[in-house]
Design a protein around this motif. Structure first.
Motif, PDB file in Angstrom:
ATOM      1  N   ASP A   7      40.974  43.681  44.767  1.00 44.63           N
ATOM      2  CA  ASP A   7      40.366  43.762  43.443  1.00 44.63           C
ATOM      3  C   ASP A   7      40.563  42.500  42.613  1.00 44.63           C
ATOM      4  N   GLN A   8      40.988  41.418  43.224  1.00 48.13           N
ATOM      5  CA  GLN A   8      41.312  40.212  42.468  1.00 48.13           C
ATOM      6  C   GLN A   8      40.099  39.659  41.720  1.00 48.13           C
ATOM      7  N   LEU A   9      38.955  39.551  42.361  1.00 53.15           N
ATOM      8  CA  LEU A   9      37.771  39.037  41.675  1.00 53.15           C
ATOM      9  C   LEU A   9      37.285  39.999  40.600  1.00 53.15           C
ATOM     10  N   ALA A  10      37.353  41.287  40.867  1.00 53.77           N
ATOM     11  CA  ALA A  10      36.944  42.264  39.852  1.00 53.77           C
ATOM     12  C   ALA A  10      37.853  42.179  38.629  1.00 53.77           C
ATOM     13  N   ALA A  11      39.154  42.013  38.855  1.00 58.48           N
ATOM     14  CA  ALA A  11      40.097  41.882  37.735  1.00 58.48           C
ATOM     15  C   ALA A  11      39.831  40.592  36.959  1.00 58.48           C
ATOM     16  N   ALA A  15      38.693  40.197  33.044  1.00 55.12           N
ATOM     17  CA  ALA A  15      39.400  39.305  32.127  1.00 55.12           C
ATOM     18  C   ALA A  15      38.430  38.300  31.500  1.00 55.12           C
ATOM     19  N   LEU A  16      37.480  37.795  32.275  1.00 53.37           N
ATOM     20  CA  LEU A  16      36.465  36.894  31.735  1.00 53.37           C
ATOM     21  C   LEU A  16      35.631  37.586  30.659  1.00 53.37           C
ATOM     22  N   ASP A  17      35.206  38.806  30.952  1.00 52.67           N
ATOM     23  CA  ASP A  17      34.403  39.556  29.981  1.00 52.67           C
ATOM     24  C   ASP A  17      35.184  39.828  28.700  1.00 52.67           C
ATOM     25  N   ARG A  37      41.799  29.568  27.627  1.00 55.46           N
ATOM     26  CA  ARG A  37      42.015  30.722  28.501  1.00 55.46           C
ATOM     27  C   ARG A  37      40.758  31.005  29.316  1.00 55.46           C
ATOM     28  N   LEU A  38      39.599  30.949  28.670  1.00 55.67           N
ATOM     29  CA  LEU A  38      38.332  31.200  29.351  1.00 55.67           C
ATOM     30  C   LEU A  38      38.091  30.170  30.453  1.00 55.67           C
ATOM     31  N   ALA A  39      38.356  28.913  30.171  1.00 56.98           N
ATOM     32  CA  ALA A  39      38.183  27.860  31.176  1.00 56.98           C
ATOM     33  C   ALA A  39      39.093  28.089  32.378  1.00 56.98           C
ATOM     34  N   GLY A  40      40.329  28.484  32.116  1.00 59.67           N
ATOM     35  CA  GLY A  40      41.255  28.778  33.206  1.00 59.67           C
ATOM     36  C   GLY A  40      40.794  29.949  34.055  1.00 59.67           C
ATOM     37  N   LEU A  41      40.319  30.993  33.408  1.00 57.06           N
ATOM     38  CA  LEU A  41      39.810  32.159  34.140  1.00 57.06           C
ATOM     39  C   LEU A  41      38.576  31.786  34.962  1.00 57.06           C
ATOM     40  N   GLN A  42      37.700  30.972  34.388  1.00 53.81           N
ATOM     41  CA  GLN A  42      36.508  30.539  35.124  1.00 53.81           C
ATOM     42  C   GLN A  42      36.897  29.738  36.355  1.00 53.81           C
ATOM     43  N   ASP A  43      37.876  28.858  36.221  1.00 54.79           N
ATOM     44  CA  ASP A  43      38.347  28.081  37.374  1.00 54.79           C
ATOM     45  C   ASP A  43      38.900  28.997  38.455  1.00 54.79           C
TER      46      ASP A  43
END
Length: 97
Positions: A7-11, A15-17, A37-43
């Motif tokens: 579930d890593q990508l779903a989580a 978090a991105l949303d 934070r958003l940039a880190g999550l996107q990466d």
């Protein structure tokens, strides 16, 4: 493989949303922190490998969100929707097997 790994990508997508929603309503003093934070999550979302069909579905959902925001529905959006439908069908077939 653990449930967490599956579930890593779903989580990450959740978090991105959530961070995107926070950013939209954030006071000016919080914007820079949330953008980082958003940039880190996107990466992390980009480099995390999909290992299940659910992961692929999460990635396609993020792609669809971006494409839908580009304007009127066209071929690219329909192509993404078709790929999402294919993944859902493959998942149902795998679940039934």
């Amino acid at each position: 493989m653990t449930e967490d790994a599956q579930d890593q990508l779903a989580a990450l997508a959740r978090a991105l949303d959530a961070t995107t929603a926070e950013l939209a309503a954030a006071p000016a003093s919080m914007v820079a922190n949330l953008e980082c934070r958003l940039a880190g999550l996107q990466d992390r979302f980009l480099v995390t490998r999909a290992v299940t069909l659910a992961d692929l579905q999460a990635r396609l959902t993020q792609i669809r969100s971006i494409v839908a925001g580009l304007g009127e529905a066209g071929y690219l959006l329909h192509l993404v929707d078709a790929a999402r439908a294919d993944v859902a069908a493959l998942q149902r077939a795998a679940d039934q097997a």
